[in-house]
Design a protein around this motif. Structure first.
Motif, PDB file in Angstrom:
ATOM      1  N   SER A   1     121.891  62.561  57.785  1.00 30.13           N
ATOM      2  CA  SER A   1     121.781  63.224  56.479  1.00 30.13           C
ATOM      3  C   SER A   1     123.136  63.373  55.788  1.00 30.13           C
ATOM      4  O   SER A   1     123.202  63.608  54.585  1.00 30.13           O
ATOM      5  CB  SER A   1     121.143  64.609  56.660  1.00 30.13           C
ATOM      6  OG  SER A   1     121.919  65.405  57.533  1.00 30.13           O
ATOM      7  N   TYR A   2     124.227  63.235  56.547  1.00 30.86           N
ATOM      8  CA  TYR A   2     125.559  63.345  55.944  1.00 30.86           C
ATOM      9  C   TYR A   2     125.903  62.118  55.112  1.00 30.86           C
ATOM     10  O   TYR A   2     126.719  62.187  54.198  1.00 30.86           O
ATOM     11  CB  TYR A   2     126.613  63.562  57.033  1.00 30.86           C
ATOM     12  CG  TYR A   2     126.473  64.873  57.758  1.00 30.86           C
ATOM     13  CD1 TYR A   2     126.858  66.066  57.148  1.00 30.86           C
ATOM     14  CD2 TYR A   2     125.949  64.926  59.043  1.00 30.86           C
ATOM     15  CE1 TYR A   2     126.729  67.276  57.804  1.00 30.86           C
ATOM     16  CE2 TYR A   2     125.820  66.126  59.711  1.00 30.86           C
ATOM     17  CZ  TYR A   2     126.204  67.306  59.091  1.00 30.86           C
ATOM     18  OH  TYR A   2     126.061  68.496  59.757  1.00 30.86           O
ATOM     19  N   GLY A   3     125.302  60.979  55.448  1.00 28.56           N
ATOM     20  CA  GLY A   3     125.449  59.771  54.656  1.00 28.56           C
ATOM     21  C   GLY A   3     126.867  59.236  54.564  1.00 28.56           C
ATOM     22  O   GLY A   3     127.722  59.488  55.418  1.00 28.56           O
ATOM     23  N   VAL A   4     127.111  58.499  53.479  1.00 28.59           N
ATOM     24  CA  VAL A   4     128.415  57.864  53.264  1.00 28.59           C
ATOM     25  C   VAL A   4     129.523  58.907  53.153  1.00 28.59           C
ATOM     26  O   VAL A   4     130.616  58.740  53.697  1.00 28.59           O
ATOM     27  CB  VAL A   4     128.385  57.002  51.994  1.00 28.59           C
ATOM     28  CG1 VAL A   4     129.768  56.469  51.662  1.00 28.59           C
ATOM     29  CG2 VAL A   4     127.406  55.847  52.150  1.00 28.59           C
TER      30      VAL A   4
ATOM     31  N   ALA B   1     131.725  52.174  64.552  1.00 24.31           N
ATOM     32  CA  ALA B   1     130.461  52.564  65.194  1.00 24.31           C
ATOM     33  C   ALA B   1     130.111  54.009  64.862  1.00 24.31           C
ATOM     34  O   ALA B   1     128.961  54.331  64.511  1.00 24.31           O
ATOM     35  CB  ALA B   1     130.566  52.366  66.705  1.00 24.31           C
ATOM     36  N   VAL B   2     131.095  54.897  64.964  1.00 25.43           N
ATOM     37  CA  VAL B   2     130.847  56.312  64.665  1.00 25.43           C
ATOM     38  C   VAL B   2     130.535  56.492  63.184  1.00 25.43           C
ATOM     39  O   VAL B   2     129.607  57.224  62.807  1.00 25.43           O
ATOM     40  CB  VAL B   2     132.072  57.166  65.067  1.00 25.43           C
ATOM     41  CG1 VAL B   2     131.887  58.609  64.620  1.00 25.43           C
ATOM     42  CG2 VAL B   2     132.300  57.095  66.569  1.00 25.43           C
ATOM     43  N   GLY B   3     131.307  55.813  62.330  1.00 26.99           N
ATOM     44  CA  GLY B   3     131.049  55.906  60.895  1.00 26.99           C
ATOM     45  C   GLY B   3     129.668  55.399  60.535  1.00 26.99           C
ATOM     46  O   GLY B   3     128.969  56.003  59.713  1.00 26.99           O
ATOM     47  N   GLY B   4     129.254  54.291  61.163  1.00 25.24           N
ATOM     48  CA  GLY B   4     127.919  53.758  60.910  1.00 25.24           C
ATOM     49  C   GLY B   4     126.835  54.724  61.336  1.00 25.24           C
ATOM     50  O   GLY B   4     125.807  54.871  60.651  1.00 25.24           O
ATOM     51  N   ALA B   5     127.048  55.392  62.475  1.00 24.34           N
ATOM     52  CA  ALA B   5     126.062  56.372  62.947  1.00 24.34           C
ATOM     53  C   ALA B   5     125.974  57.551  61.978  1.00 24.34           C
ATOM     54  O   ALA B   5     124.874  58.063  61.707  1.00 24.34           O
ATOM     55  CB  ALA B   5     126.451  56.852  64.341  1.00 24.34           C
TER      56      ALA B   5
END
Length: 404
Positions: A365-368, A356-360
């Motif tokens: 703007s930080y992206g992948v 969930a945090v990674g998806g957010a």
């Protein structure tokens, strides 16, 4: 190679070992299949990823919350009764869940059905690991390595099976297969010779969270939580990377490559003879996993990312093997299953939060790259936790497996 195979054959020839490995694999597959199949089914029926994510997350959270409770009950009354009850209840509740999603648009009903199915998920991982903890200490590290490697294969085969069945039929077919696998795997474990020989320990009056407060357990669980947060972020970041690269179909290949690296590392590690304390070995494993994550954020080529995922993945199964060995040595005799179910709880719970945090982060703007940096930071935090001062347990060492 002959010495390596000899050590694995030593484990394979243990009473009930083939059943625990094969039935354990079948019984664990639904844990990797149902959340994804449920996500796809709800999204197809409602057109909403938000509702689909809610249903899938509810399923996972319910499963994680209920596992320690059932683990404690299994330690006191025996795991067979629990497994047999779940072998009946879980497939029926999967039918209820699929029927609810197919016949109603009510989100609350979908959430309730997801929670009910999640809470009834069979106690396979905790039971199998508790059974492995009872084998000869000289072969136990290799047994744990095989178990960790099998678990990694679950997370290769599970999503792949769901994707294939969804393409050929529908997510409902994947859920149906998960129900069948549950019955086969759970009954295999419940009627194994190892289970028949398992005598519940004399229970000691303990508070609800006494097992997680045993010296050494907080350190393992907190570091494990940080590690799984990082894994969850990677599981979201990799598909986003593939999509941004214009090859969304590569996401499954990349994640499978990561897991296959872990499988290779687990098989190599399980045949090693290392006279190193488990806490130190665990710290090294976490450090190796962290180092494997660090360069991911700087990669722009899918081919390079795949190579780095494979190499970094080789540290995962060895780390989880040592983690299991640590818990087996720390856990009270009357709370072994409960202790291992706490590991399952943090694995599913923290991974879901990390996703969930990674998806957010991916959406910002930080992206992948930001999500991959978050994953490496979480793994580094896991290493830091093992360095904190605190109550420690005696440092058992990895022992040489007996010869076949």
């Amino acid at each position: 190679m002959s010495s390596v195979m000899r050590q694995y054959l030593t484990v394979w020839r243990l009473p009930s070992a083939p059943v625990l490995l094969v039935a354990g694999f079948a019984g664990r597959l639904p844990s990797a299949m149902v959340p994804l199949a449920l996500l796809l089914l709800v999204q197809q029926q409602t057109g909403s990823y938000a509702v689909a994510g809610l249903a899938s997350a509810t399923y996972g959270i319910a499963m994680a919350v209920m596992a320690p409770v059932l683990g404690r009950l299994a330690d006191r009354r025996g795991a067979r009764v629990i497994l047999l009850s779940q072998a009946v209840a879980y497939p029926l509740l999967l039918v209820v869940l699929a029927s609810t999603v197919l016949t109603t648009t009510s989100v609350p009903l979908m959430v309730v059905a997801s929670a009910a199915a999640g809470m009834s998920t069979p106690l396979v991982s905790g039971t199998v690991r508790a059974l492995w903890s009872r084998v000869d200490p000289r072969v136990r590290p290799t047994a744990y390595a095989l178990d960790a490697t099998t678990t990694e294969l679950v997370f290769v085969a599970g999503p792949t099976t769901v994707a294939a069945l969804t393409l050929l039929a529908s997510p409902v077919a994947a859920i149906a297969l998960a129900g069948v696998l549950t019955v086969v795997g759970t009954l295999g474990i419940a009627f194994s010779g190892a289970m028949r020989a398992w005598q519940p320990a004399v229970p000691v009056q303990r508070s609800l969270f006494s097992t997680v407060r045993v010296p050494g357990m907080p350190r393992v669980l907190v570091s494990g939580t940080a590690l799984m947060l990082g894994f969850g972020a990677i599981e979201v970041a990799v598909p986003a990377f593939a999509d941004a690269a214009g090859s969304p179909g590569l996401s499954g290949v990349l994640l499978a490559t990561w897991s296959l690296g872990s499988v290779a590392g687990g098989l190599w590690f399980g045949a090693r003879v290392l006279s190193v304390s488990l806490p130190r070995l665990y710290r090294w494993g976490l450090l190796g996993t962290t180092i494997g994550m660090v360069p991911l954020a700087a990669v722009s080529s899918p081919l390079v990312l795949g190579a780095l995922l494979f190499l970094g993945g080789t540290a995962i199964a060895p780390t989880l093997t040592v983690q299991n060995s640590l818990v087996g040595s720390i856990a009270p005799a009357d709370a072994t299953t409960e202790a291992f179910t706490w590991l399952s709880t943090i694995a599913f719970g923290a991974s879901a939060v990390g996703a969930a945090v990674g998806g957010a982060i991916v959406e910002t703007s930080y992206g992948v790259g930001g999500a991959l940096v978050m994953a490496a930071t979480a793994a580094a935090l896991a290493v830091a936790v093992t360095l904190l001062p605190g109550r420690r347990v005696p440092a058992p060492v990895v022992r040489e497996p007996v010869a076949a």
